[in-house]
Scaffold this motif. Structure first.
Motif, PDB file in Angstrom:
ATOM      1  N   THR A  93       0.746  -1.130  -0.086  1.00 55.23           N
ATOM      2  CA  THR A  93       0.044   0.069  -0.028  1.00 55.23           C
ATOM      3  C   THR A  93       1.035   1.177  -0.177  1.00 55.23           C
ATOM      4  O   THR A  93       1.901   1.466   0.215  1.00 55.23           O
ATOM      5  N   PHE A  94       0.279   2.381  -0.423  1.00 56.91           N
ATOM      6  CA  PHE A  94       1.058   3.747  -0.489  1.00 56.91           C
ATOM      7  C   PHE A  94       0.483   4.856   0.083  1.00 56.91           C
ATOM      8  O   PHE A  94      -0.635   4.976   0.303  1.00 56.91           O
ATOM      9  N   ARG A  95       1.396   5.577   0.623  1.00 55.31           N
ATOM     10  CA  ARG A  95       0.890   6.887   1.461  1.00 55.31           C
ATOM     11  C   ARG A  95       1.826   8.052   0.752  1.00 55.31           C
ATOM     12  O   ARG A  95       3.039   7.569   0.599  1.00 55.31           O
ATOM     13  N   ALA A  96       1.309   9.063   1.072  1.00 51.76           N
ATOM     14  CA  ALA A  96       2.119  10.502   0.775  1.00 51.76           C
ATOM     15  C   ALA A  96       2.710  10.907   2.126  1.00 51.76           C
ATOM     16  O   ALA A  96       1.763  11.298   2.984  1.00 51.76           O
ATOM     17  N   GLY A  97       4.033  10.989   1.912  1.00 51.83           N
ATOM     18  CA  GLY A  97       4.694  11.594   3.218  1.00 51.83           C
ATOM     19  C   GLY A  97       4.732  13.183   2.948  1.00 51.83           C
ATOM     20  O   GLY A  97       4.147  13.668   2.026  1.00 51.83           O
ATOM     21  N   ARG A 122       4.082   2.985  -9.051  1.00 49.04           N
ATOM     22  CA  ARG A 122       3.539   2.045  -8.322  1.00 49.04           C
ATOM     23  C   ARG A 122       3.995   0.648  -8.445  1.00 49.04           C
ATOM     24  O   ARG A 122       4.214  -0.297  -7.654  1.00 49.04           O
ATOM     25  N   ALA A 123       3.765   0.152  -9.944  1.00 46.81           N
ATOM     26  CA  ALA A 123       4.030  -1.132 -10.322  1.00 46.81           C
ATOM     27  C   ALA A 123       5.631  -1.444 -10.260  1.00 46.81           C
ATOM     28  O   ALA A 123       5.995  -2.553  -9.916  1.00 46.81           O
ATOM     29  N   ASP A 141       3.922  -7.739   2.218  1.00 42.67           N
ATOM     30  CA  ASP A 141       3.031  -7.117   2.635  1.00 42.67           C
ATOM     31  C   ASP A 141       3.849  -5.660   3.730  1.00 42.67           C
ATOM     32  O   ASP A 141       4.008  -5.958   4.734  1.00 42.67           O
ATOM     33  N   VAL A 142       3.581  -4.745   2.793  1.00 44.35           N
ATOM     34  CA  VAL A 142       4.179  -3.356   3.481  1.00 44.35           C
ATOM     35  C   VAL A 142       3.484  -2.272   3.146  1.00 44.35           C
ATOM     36  O   VAL A 142       3.029  -1.996   2.040  1.00 44.35           O
TER      37      VAL A 142
END
Length: 342
Positions: A93-97, A122-123, A141-142
């Motif tokens: 999964t992705f988050r914006a810092g 992302r890919a 899983d990160v």
């Protein structure tokens, strides 16, 4: 005389984020962040990246890469692309810092509310995590948080605010490679601007050759920021896309010289790739203008010439797109010399 050396390629923010992800996830799973990593780009190239920052914490690891854009005048050249990874269920999964934006308008390839990390990066990060997971016998899983210190300030120099990307930069790149002075990135930005305008339901957009004409046209028509397309010299790139992705009304604005080239059939308005035909201007003006050094000089001599240029440019644009079209011709000070609406 020695040959001019070739311009040096660089790496996209997406490639840098992928390298930092690969280093950080190795640190998370082994307790050691490497000094350098190698990643695979979408077209199979395998460049190596130095890791400039490495930090381990309880349940997380962080690594950074300094972006090298090569010889391209990229506003993110020298920026630090920092990635923190931590174990989290549910795959990658992705988050914006800090310094990475969020999408606030529809029309972009990422959904509203998501971090502005484009599909190809992302890919690439997914693949880097999967390869490391296979190597270290871990489950991929990160949670990946991408940050760019100072990114919010840098983003003000980009199209992001207009495109509805708030709070920072985007993580971009389709090949991982920055090719110096490429027109492709500019044209792609024009296309994304059209996508956003259409998704927001706008019925009127404007493409202008520069900041002065943009200011004049925006004020003339009362258009919002995200209706303004930074066309620059790439009239063809904008109009060809509008032909396939139409909007009801299109204004084209610019200086008399560049719009004279458009009127004469050029769609790349850069001085190195198209020139004004002064013999043709003479025909339009009904007098000899071949001794003029610039189109503005010709327009000063023949005050009705800008109106003819605007009219001819409008015919050219109408031949490329199905829309209501108007043309705004200005001088260097921003004075409107002609406005062709029909």
């Amino acid at each position: 005389m020695s040959a001019t050396p070739p311009l040096r390629r660089g790496w996209t923010t997406g490639a840098c984020a992928t390298a930092a992800t690969r280093a950080a996830v190795e640190g998370l799973w082994t307790g050691h962040i490497p000094d350098a990593v190698t990643i695979r780009l979408p077209r199979g190239e395998t460049p190596s990246f130095s890791i400039t920052e490495a930090t381990l914490g309880v349940g997380w690891a962080e690594a950074a890469v300094v972006k090298d854009a090569g010889d391209d005048p990229d506003v993110t050249h020298g920026a630090t692309i920092r990635v923190r990874v931590r174990a989290a269920p549910g795959g990658v999964t992705f988050r914006a810092g800090d310094g990475v934006g969020h999408v606030t308008k529809p029309g972009l390839p990422i959904a509203v509310g998501e971090p502005a990390i484009n599909p190809v990066p992302r890919a690439m990060m997914d693949e880097a995590v999967a390869e490391a997971a296979a190597l270290f016998a871990r489950t991929p899983d990160v949670e990946i948080t991408v940050s760019i210190p100072g990114g919010a300030a840098i983003a003000e120099k980009t199209w992001n605010p207009r495109l509805g990307i708030a709070g920072g930069l985007s993580i971009l790149g389709t090949t991982g490679i920055v090719r110096p002075f490429s027109c492709a990135a500019w044209i792609a930005s024009i296309h994304r601007g059209i996508d956003v305008a259409r998704a927001d339901g706008l019925t009127h957009v404007a493409g202008c050759t520069g900041a002065t004409s943009e200011r004049v046209v925006q004020s003339l028509h009362g258009l919002p920021d995200h209706a303004m397309l930074d066309m620059g010299d790439f009239a063809g790139g904008m109009l060809k896309y509008l032909a396939r992705h139409p909007i009801d009304r299109v204004t084209v604005g610019g200086g008399v010289g560049k719009l004279a080239k458009l009127a004469q059939g050029a769609v790349d308005l850069h001085s190195a790739r198209s020139q004004v035909d002064f013999a043709r201007l003479s025909d339009w003006a009904g007098q000899d203008l071949t001794d003029c050094n610039t189109t503005l000089e010709a327009a000063t001599r023949v005050p009705d010439l800008p109106a003819r240029i605007a009219s001819e440019a409008r015919v050219r644009v109408l031949g490329m797109i199905d829309a209501e079209v108007d043309i705004v011709v200005i001088d260097r000070a921003g004075t409107v010399l002609a406005h062709a609406t029909a």
